[in-house]
Write a protein that holds these residues in place. Structure first.
Motif, short mmCIF file in Angstrom:
data_model
loop_
_atom_site.label_atom_id
_atom_site.label_comp_id
_atom_site.label_asym_id
_atom_site.label_seq_id
_atom_site.Cartn_x
_atom_site.Cartn_y
_atom_site.Cartn_z
N ALA A 103 -6.50 31.96 -13.78
CA ALA A 103 -6.32 30.87 -12.82
C ALA A 103 -5.30 29.84 -13.28
N THR A 104 -4.82 29.98 -14.51
CA THR A 104 -3.82 29.03 -15.01
C THR A 104 -2.45 29.67 -15.24
N LEU A 105 -2.30 30.95 -14.96
CA LEU A 105 -1.03 31.63 -15.22
C LEU A 105 0.14 30.98 -14.49
N LEU A 106 -0.10 30.50 -13.29
CA LEU A 106 0.95 29.84 -12.51
C LEU A 106 0.63 28.37 -12.27
N ALA A 107 -0.19 27.80 -13.15
CA ALA A 107 -0.54 26.39 -13.00
C ALA A 107 0.73 25.54 -12.99
N ASP A 108 0.72 24.51 -12.20
CA ASP A 108 1.84 23.59 -12.06
C ASP A 108 3.04 24.19 -11.34
N GLN A 109 2.93 25.42 -10.83
CA GLN A 109 4.02 26.03 -10.07
C GLN A 109 3.75 25.82 -8.58
N GLN A 110 4.75 25.31 -7.89
CA GLN A 110 4.63 25.11 -6.45
C GLN A 110 5.57 26.11 -5.78
N VAL A 111 4.96 27.01 -5.03
CA VAL A 111 5.68 28.14 -4.46
C VAL A 111 5.75 28.01 -2.94
N LEU A 112 6.95 28.15 -2.43
CA LEU A 112 7.18 28.16 -0.99
C LEU A 112 7.32 29.60 -0.54
N VAL A 113 6.43 30.04 0.35
CA VAL A 113 6.49 31.39 0.90
C VAL A 113 6.97 31.29 2.34
N ILE A 114 8.09 31.96 2.63
CA ILE A 114 8.68 31.95 3.97
C ILE A 114 8.57 33.35 4.54
N ASP A 115 7.80 33.50 5.61
CA ASP A 115 7.55 34.80 6.21
C ASP A 115 7.15 34.58 7.67
N ASP A 116 7.63 35.44 8.56
CA ASP A 116 7.31 35.27 9.97
C ASP A 116 5.96 35.88 10.34
N SER A 117 5.26 36.47 9.38
CA SER A 117 3.93 37.04 9.64
C SER A 117 2.85 36.11 9.09
N PRO A 118 2.02 35.55 9.97
CA PRO A 118 0.94 34.68 9.50
C PRO A 118 0.00 35.39 8.52
N ILE A 119 -0.24 36.66 8.72
CA ILE A 119 -1.12 37.42 7.82
C ILE A 119 -0.48 37.52 6.43
N ASN A 120 0.81 37.82 6.38
CA ASN A 120 1.49 37.90 5.09
C ASN A 120 1.46 36.55 4.36
N LEU A 121 1.58 35.48 5.12
CA LEU A 121 1.53 34.14 4.51
C LEU A 121 0.16 33.88 3.88
N ILE A 122 -0.88 34.27 4.57
CA ILE A 122 -2.25 34.08 4.06
C ILE A 122 -2.48 34.93 2.82
N VAL A 123 -2.06 36.19 2.86
CA VAL A 123 -2.23 37.08 1.71
C VAL A 123 -1.47 36.54 0.51
N ALA A 124 -0.23 36.11 0.71
CA ALA A 124 0.57 35.57 -0.39
C ALA A 124 -0.09 34.32 -0.97
N GLU A 125 -0.53 33.43 -0.10
CA GLU A 125 -1.16 32.20 -0.57
C GLU A 125 -2.43 32.50 -1.38
N LYS A 126 -3.26 33.40 -0.88
CA LYS A 126 -4.49 33.74 -1.61
C LYS A 126 -4.17 34.37 -2.95
N THR A 127 -3.18 35.24 -2.98
CA THR A 127 -2.79 35.89 -4.24
C THR A 127 -2.28 34.87 -5.24
N LEU A 128 -1.37 34.02 -4.81
CA LEU A 128 -0.78 33.02 -5.71
C LEU A 128 -1.79 31.98 -6.16
N SER A 129 -2.67 31.56 -5.27
CA SER A 129 -3.65 30.53 -5.63
C SER A 129 -4.66 31.04 -6.65
#
Length: 168
Positions: free
Chosen positions: A33-59
């Protein structure tokens, strides 16, 4: 009876129990849970599902995630927030990811403080390699992806960036 999730990866159906996913899940949760701590990632994708999957993975790895449904919205979020990394879908309507990358790179904010921009796409690396080089994207993550692929690709790009600044 327990439930199991399956994903289609490289034209093979794999469960969450596959070796690389299992290795990640065995990792100490507080450490992962700390591997990407303090990293703020912007995910740009036209698929709402892909955005959710990316956010859950990164978080899961401690990153704060900002989502944008288009390159235009992504540019706005990039201006408004402190961003450390951009994951850019390459195939979007109106403004594709290559043009979106160019627009971000042209901003004063990016010029003053460059951040890595990675291709985040369903296209194979071979299909987009020329565009990645031409538009100077810093890395590639193919969709669908595993958590290990995402983290490995991000670490590679962030590590190269740190080495670049240490040499400067």
């Amino acid at each position: 009876m327990g439930m199991r999730s399956y994903y289609l990866i490289d034209n093979k159906i794999q469960s969450l129990e596959e070796p690389e996913v299992a290795a990640l899940s065995k990792m100490n949760k507080s450490k992962s849970a700390t591997l990407l701590a303090d990293q703020q990632v912007l995910v740009i994708d036209d698929s709402p599902i892909n955005l959710i999957v990316a956010e859950k993975t990164l978080s899961k790895f401690g990153a704060k995630c900002f989502r944008a449904i288009s390159a235009k919205e992504g540019l706005k979020v990039f201006h408004e927030e402190k961003i450390d990394l951009v994951l850019m879908d390459l195939h979007m309507p109106v403004i594709d990811g290559f043009k979106g990358t160019d627009l971000i790179r042209e901003t004063e904010k990016f010029q003053a403080h460059p951040v890595p921009i990675m291709a985040y796409t369903t296209f194979s690396h071979d299909e987009v390699m020329e565009g990645i080089k031409k538009h100077k994207l810093d890395g590639y993550i193919g969709k669908p992806f595993t958590q290990a692929q995402v983290i490995g690709s991000i670490f590679e790009v962030l590590s190269l960036r740190q080495q670049k600044y240490k040499q400067a």
